[in-house]
Scaffold this motif. Structure first.
Motif, PDB file in Angstrom:
ATOM      1  N   TRP A  92      -8.188 -11.747  11.010  1.00 53.32           N
ATOM      2  CA  TRP A  92      -9.119 -10.764  10.454  1.00 53.32           C
ATOM      3  C   TRP A  92     -10.572 -11.254  10.625  1.00 53.32           C
ATOM      4  CZ3 TRP A  92     -12.881 -10.903   6.666  1.00 53.32           C
ATOM      5  CH2 TRP A  92     -13.377  -9.652   6.246  1.00 53.32           C
ATOM      6  N   THR A  93     -10.805 -12.518  10.293  1.00 54.45           N
ATOM      7  CA  THR A  93     -12.162 -13.071  10.440  1.00 54.45           C
ATOM      8  C   THR A  93     -12.587 -13.043  11.909  1.00 54.45           C
ATOM      9  OG1 THR A  93     -11.474 -14.654   8.757  1.00 54.45           O
ATOM     10  CG2 THR A  93     -13.632 -14.988   9.715  1.00 54.45           C
ATOM     11  N   GLU A 127      -1.544  -1.705  16.383  1.00 59.61           N
ATOM     12  CA  GLU A 127      -0.630  -1.730  15.237  1.00 59.61           C
ATOM     13  C   GLU A 127      -0.773  -3.067  14.483  1.00 59.61           C
ATOM     14  OE1 GLU A 127       3.407  -0.724  16.450  1.00 59.61           O
ATOM     15  OE2 GLU A 127       4.092  -0.868  14.355  1.00 59.61           O
ATOM     16  N   ILE A 128      -0.931  -4.155  15.236  1.00 56.48           N
ATOM     17  CA  ILE A 128      -1.118  -5.473  14.600  1.00 56.48           C
ATOM     18  C   ILE A 128      -2.424  -5.481  13.801  1.00 56.48           C
ATOM     19  CG2 ILE A 128      -1.590  -7.929  15.081  1.00 56.48           C
ATOM     20  CD1 ILE A 128       0.451  -7.770  17.359  1.00 56.48           C
ATOM     21  N   TYR A 172      -5.515  -5.635   8.703  1.00 59.39           N
ATOM     22  CA  TYR A 172      -6.502  -5.067   7.774  1.00 59.39           C
ATOM     23  C   TYR A 172      -5.840  -4.643   6.457  1.00 59.39           C
ATOM     24  CZ  TYR A 172     -10.704  -5.530  10.526  1.00 59.39           C
ATOM     25  OH  TYR A 172     -11.780  -6.068  11.177  1.00 59.39           O
ATOM     26  N   ALA A 173      -4.643  -4.048   6.550  1.00 60.50           N
ATOM     27  CA  ALA A 173      -3.938  -3.615   5.334  1.00 60.50           C
ATOM     28  C   ALA A 173      -3.596  -4.834   4.470  1.00 60.50           C
ATOM     29  CB  ALA A 173      -2.672  -2.851   5.695  1.00 60.50           C
ATOM     30  N   GLU A 229       2.073  -5.521   0.892  1.00 65.47           N
ATOM     31  CA  GLU A 229       3.291  -6.339   1.065  1.00 65.47           C
ATOM     32  C   GLU A 229       4.055  -5.970   2.340  1.00 65.47           C
ATOM     33  OE1 GLU A 229       5.101  -8.503  -1.232  1.00 65.47           O
ATOM     34  OE2 GLU A 229       3.237  -8.751  -2.367  1.00 65.47           O
ATOM     35  N   ASN A 230       4.081  -4.671   2.646  1.00 67.55           N
ATOM     36  CA  ASN A 230       4.802  -4.248   3.852  1.00 67.55           C
ATOM     37  C   ASN A 230       4.146  -4.791   5.102  1.00 67.55           C
ATOM     38  OD1 ASN A 230       6.920  -2.841   2.721  1.00 67.55           O
ATOM     39  ND2 ASN A 230       5.655  -1.003   2.444  1.00 67.55           N
ATOM     40  N   ALA A 231       2.807  -4.836   5.076  1.00 60.56           N
ATOM     41  CA  ALA A 231       2.086  -5.388   6.223  1.00 60.56           C
ATOM     42  C   ALA A 231       2.435  -6.864   6.385  1.00 60.56           C
ATOM     43  CB  ALA A 231       0.579  -5.205   6.033  1.00 60.56           C
TER      44      ALA A 231
END
Lengths: 85, 306
Positions: free
Chosen positions: B78-79, B125-126, B131-132, B139-141
């Motif tokens: 993410w960073t 998708e990744i 981000y989620a 949790e699903n992510a």
């Protein structure tokens, strides 16, 4: 900890793998190498006995409490004489 | 009339099946689930349960998520996107939706090498899952990201051959190990020796030498294989990664580091000496203690890596 250079230039350390490229300083412990760290501690006034606790922590990121690993510890009790020349 | 129709279908169906078999390995995955299926290891679990359970506890089993307790690898992806790619003028990324495979490979080269076998839709998708996870703690992510990993088929097939001009491309239905012969799996029906299964280079291919110059914007993460070569071997060390991490540690496929008590114990000689005395400094007499801590690195590389 090794101190990686940001984008292979200048005097700034990079932290993320996306900006690290090179080294400014290398302070990690190398294989087969023995490193000695020496600490001199002065007794506080009128104290003659001291208990020294040495702990070695591995800290990948952040603080001891959040993500730290205690590897080794040693306890030493030290005394100095109360009389003498 | 009816007979004719059946023949007609038969004719197109046959060449299609052959084509699918030949091109099967090459067809790129369009979703995370398709990519997971391409490297499906559910059958391995049935016959190699112990090894599977060891592997499941290693970081290889969550190689773009990171440690279970911190998810640090996903957070650093993410960073990389937010404070790297999106801030750099010439990266071609202004918003998360612009991230393509080529932007993730400088990390996935080692964290998820099979991402090369996927389309930009999978990169997207990744990124959505990252981000989620980071923004909403979804949790699903977290679960989805942990389905993508360095599993049996990466080490025993895809990445089991490094010198392709010498040894050829890894074959689709072969399990690479040390033996030659038939293998009872429905998909992976043969075993062949990989010349590097017991060599440090198998691990070295992902454990880093320094900056990765093959990318338009080099990354540098693990540099441990570099210190293995130039510090451990250079000083006379001769053990392989496998000998220390899989055999001596007793951990097998649960390859571990400082987090595990087994590895922490193998890491250092640790010795503390302490004395107390009076130090005379001109006119002053100072009671003081000297504590000397000696640490000898017994690992096959620098401590820490980073």
């Amino acid at each position: 900890m090794p101190i990686p250079q940001q984008f292979g230039r200048g005097d700034r350390m990079g932290r993320g793998p996306y900006e690290k490229s090179g080294l400014i300083r290398e302070t990690s412990l190398h294989p087969h190498e023995t490193r000695t760290e020496r600490f001199d501690i002065i007794f506080p006034p009128n104290i003659f006995d001291m208990n020294v606790e040495v702990e070695l922590w591995y800290m990948p990121y952040g603080t001891k409490e959040v993500d730290g690993f205690l590897w080794n510890r040693a306890d030493k009790t030290l005394s100095v004489s109360k009389t003498g020349k | 009339m009816r007979l004719k129709l059946i023949l007609f279908l038969f004719f197109i169906a046959l060449p299609l099946a052959v084509f699918a078999m030949q091109g099967g390995e090459r067809k790129k995955a369009n979703t995370i689930d398709e990519l997971v299926k391409m490297y499906d290891i559910s059958s391995c679990k049935v016959c190699h349960r112990d090894i599977y359970e060891q592997w499941e506890r290693s970081l290889h089993a969550r190689s773009i998520y990171g440690p279970e307790t911190t998810g640090r690898t996903a957070a650093t992806f993410w960073t990389t996107i937010t404070h790297g790619l999106m801030e750099w003028e010439h990266s071609g990324v202004k918003k998360p939706e612009d991230v393509r495979i080529e932007h993730l490979m400088p990390c996935a080269r080692c964290h998820l090498p099979q991402l090369e076998d996927a389309t930009d839709a999978v990169a997207q998708e990744i990124v959505r899952n990252i981000y989620a996870l980071v923004k909403e703690g979804d949790e699903n992510a977290a679960k989805t990201l942990q389905k993508l990993n360095i599993n049996c088929l990466i080490c025993h097939n895809r990445n089991a051959v490094i010198h392709k001009w010498v040894d050829g491309e890894p074959e689709p239905n072969v399990i690479y190990g040390t033996k030659k012969g038939a293998h009872p799996d429905a998909m992976f029906t043969a075993m062949k020796p990989s010349p590097i299964m017991g060599e440090a280079i198998l691990c070295g291919q992902c454990h880093g030498l320094g900056p990765m110059f093959e990318f338009d914007n080099p990354t540098q993460c693990a540099t441990l294989y570099g210190s293995y070569l130039w510090s451990y071997v250079a000083k006379g060390g001769s053990k392989t990664c496998q000998q220390c991490h899989m055999h001596k540690s007793g951990l097998g496929h649960n390859m571990q580091s400082y987090r595990s008590p087994e590895m922490a114990k193998m890491a250092l000689d640790f010795n503390v000496e302490a004395i107390a005395y009076y130090w005379r400094d001109g006119t002053r007499v100072i009671p003081q203690a000297t504590v000397e801590v000696k640490m000898k690195n017994k690992a096959g590389h620098v401590i820490p890596d980073g």
